[in-house]
Design a protein around this motif. Structure first.
Motif, PDB file in Angstrom:
ATOM      1  N   ALA B 115       1.135  -1.389  -0.215  1.00  0.00           N
ATOM      2  CA  ALA B 115       0.062   0.057   0.163  1.00  0.00           C
ATOM      3  C   ALA B 115       0.376   1.014   0.174  1.00  0.00           C
ATOM      4  O   ALA B 115       0.496   2.449  -0.821  1.00  0.00           O
ATOM      5  N   MET B 116       1.963   1.042   0.757  1.00  0.00           N
ATOM      6  CA  MET B 116       2.728   2.378   0.670  1.00  0.00           C
ATOM      7  C   MET B 116       3.565   2.601  -0.450  1.00  0.00           C
ATOM      8  O   MET B 116       3.693   3.259  -0.689  1.00  0.00           O
ATOM      9  N   LEU B 117       4.225   1.708  -0.722  1.00  0.00           N
ATOM     10  CA  LEU B 117       4.600   1.219  -2.642  1.00  0.00           C
ATOM     11  C   LEU B 117       3.601   1.844  -3.310  1.00  0.00           C
ATOM     12  O   LEU B 117       4.308   3.213  -4.072  1.00  0.00           O
ATOM     13  N   THR B 122       2.569   7.146  -6.755  1.00  0.00           N
ATOM     14  CA  THR B 122       1.902   7.606  -7.629  1.00  0.00           C
ATOM     15  C   THR B 122       1.627   9.495  -6.959  1.00  0.00           C
ATOM     16  O   THR B 122       1.194  10.448  -7.857  1.00  0.00           O
ATOM     17  N   ASN B 123       1.573   9.598  -5.736  1.00  0.00           N
ATOM     18  CA  ASN B 123       1.900  10.519  -4.710  1.00  0.00           C
ATOM     19  C   ASN B 123       3.021  10.798  -4.186  1.00  0.00           C
ATOM     20  O   ASN B 123       3.961  10.340  -3.521  1.00  0.00           O
ATOM     21  N   GLU B 124       3.532  12.488  -4.249  1.00  0.00           N
ATOM     22  CA  GLU B 124       4.814  12.473  -4.139  1.00  0.00           C
ATOM     23  C   GLU B 124       4.563  12.931  -2.789  1.00  0.00           C
ATOM     24  O   GLU B 124       6.044  13.194  -2.075  1.00  0.00           O
ATOM     25  N   ARG B 125       3.724  13.057  -2.219  1.00  0.00           N
ATOM     26  CA  ARG B 125       3.769  13.302  -0.922  1.00  0.00           C
ATOM     27  C   ARG B 125       4.372  11.830   0.560  1.00  0.00           C
ATOM     28  O   ARG B 125       4.776  12.343   1.376  1.00  0.00           O
ATOM     29  N   MET B 130       7.739   7.890   2.818  1.00  0.00           N
ATOM     30  CA  MET B 130       8.477   7.665   2.491  1.00  0.00           C
ATOM     31  C   MET B 130       9.900   6.724   2.676  1.00  0.00           C
ATOM     32  O   MET B 130      10.489   5.983   4.163  1.00  0.00           O
ATOM     33  N   ARG B 131      10.156   8.193   2.157  1.00  0.00           N
ATOM     34  CA  ARG B 131      11.599   8.311   1.744  1.00  0.00           C
ATOM     35  C   ARG B 131      12.014   8.428   2.818  1.00  0.00           C
ATOM     36  O   ARG B 131      13.015   7.378   3.475  1.00  0.00           O
ATOM     37  N   GLU B 132      11.339   9.179   3.973  1.00  0.00           N
ATOM     38  CA  GLU B 132      11.792   9.757   4.794  1.00  0.00           C
ATOM     39  C   GLU B 132      12.472   8.772   6.457  1.00  0.00           C
ATOM     40  O   GLU B 132      13.373   9.177   6.688  1.00  0.00           O
ATOM     41  N   PHE B 133      11.035   7.998   6.072  1.00  0.00           N
ATOM     42  CA  PHE B 133      11.220   6.889   7.352  1.00  0.00           C
ATOM     43  C   PHE B 133      12.281   6.459   6.825  1.00  0.00           C
ATOM     44  O   PHE B 133      12.950   5.608   7.346  1.00  0.00           O
ATOM     45  N   VAL B 134      12.276   5.272   5.764  1.00  0.00           N
ATOM     46  CA  VAL B 134      13.326   4.290   4.991  1.00  0.00           C
ATOM     47  C   VAL B 134      14.186   5.220   5.561  1.00  0.00           C
ATOM     48  O   VAL B 134      15.102   4.308   5.792  1.00  0.00           O
ATOM     49  N   THR B 135      14.988   5.743   4.964  1.00  0.00           N
ATOM     50  CA  THR B 135      16.392   6.912   5.167  1.00  0.00           C
ATOM     51  C   THR B 135      16.441   6.944   6.856  1.00  0.00           C
ATOM     52  O   THR B 135      17.995   6.266   6.908  1.00  0.00           O
TER      53      THR B 135
END
Lengths: 196, 196
Positions: B115-117, B122-125, B130-135
């Motif tokens: 769902a997150m992927l 679709t959505n830059e937000r 996800m980017r910030e969390f994953v990083t």
């Protein structure tokens, strides 16, 4: 497109070749969505579009060609394969990394791949269609032409798909800003190991 | 949950701890969506939910904990990290393959990742969140704890993300039916190479 290959024109009412081509693609999209890649034959697509199968063959070569156009799939095995096979075996890893970077690095070619992946994540029909195409047209042919076992070819492809998602979708740093050469140096040996 | 840790109750009108917890998560979801992972502070989440920050801390530990619960993110670095670090360094590749297979092999844990992927595609937000969390929460901490350069940790993660998509989303054969040990034998050495 020459005069000779255009469908015969009636008295001003028959569609021109562009309309015919688009009509075939529209029917192909519906049939692929309804029956999946394997289930939709070139003959059935021609029938649905009301044209001779020879015309579909003329426009698109084969079913793969119809699919690639209909889905706007930005990777054509007929172009990709000779390019991969023209290089020495020990450069396969590097060729693969550079090919993925070239395709995904272009937003216009990346968009339809992401659209398919997104659909495949939501919809089993879309997943089946992509699965069949990827298996038979991409992996199957590449593995066959290079003698690489399918499972190992898929591990290599998986490496690149995941890398592309981190770099171009999530845009996680430092992978999003890494240079092409940096990625080749790091990843090509791993791919080469799978492909040897 | 003990009596002492419950929010003070007014005369029959105050919500119980379950409602309070859910109210905090609902506000957290909104704030994360609006401001991204980095932009939403624990204090702002508490304020939006009308509770003391200490209560948010009590329920969820820290912002990461709120995020994991709010997003139903099925991977908790606080659980994952000690498990990875408890094993000898030369088993890191294998541990990583088995951990991914365990998480993705469980449909209930796979669903929220997909769902997150999907949203990130679709959505830059959503991608930013996800980017910030994953990083920061995943790669950053794992790379720091293991001394593996971030770029190499991401290459390894990319390998597993792509493999999981082929196996569990597209369900391409033979990778979809390969045994866990087969995948470990094939992929763990590639990961180990990145992580060494």
């Amino acid at each position: 497109m020459t005069e000779a290959t255009r469908p015969a024109r009636g008295p001003g009412r028959r569609p021109g070749p562009t309309e015919t081509r688009e009509a075939i693609l529209a029917q192909a999209r519906e049939l692929f969505a309804e029956k999946g890649y394997d289930g939709a034959s070139l003959r059935a697509i021609a029938r649905a579009a009301g044209v001779d199968p020879a015309l579909v063959h003329h426009f698109f070569g084969n079913k793969e060609g119809v699919f690639i156009e209909a889905m706007r799939f930005p990777v054509d095995p007929a172009v990709l394969l000779p390019r991969i096979l023209s290089r020495p075996r020990e450069e396969l890893g590097e060729v693969m990394v550079r090919t993925f970077l070239e395709i995904w690095g272009d937003a216009d070619r990346r968009a339809p791949i992401l659209a398919m992946l997104r659909s495949a994540m939501t919809n089993e029909r879309a997943a089946a269609m992509m699965r069949e195409f990827v298996t038979s047209a991409l992996f199957g042919r590449i593995a066959q032409a290079t003698d690489v076992p399918l499972l190992r070819a898929q591990a290599a492809a998986g490496q690149m798909i995941g890398l592309m998602i981190l770099r171009y979708v999530l845009r996680v740093e430092p992978i999003a800003s890494a240079s092409e050469d940096e990625l080749v140096d790091m990843v090509a040996p791993a791919l080469q190991r799978y492909l040897d």
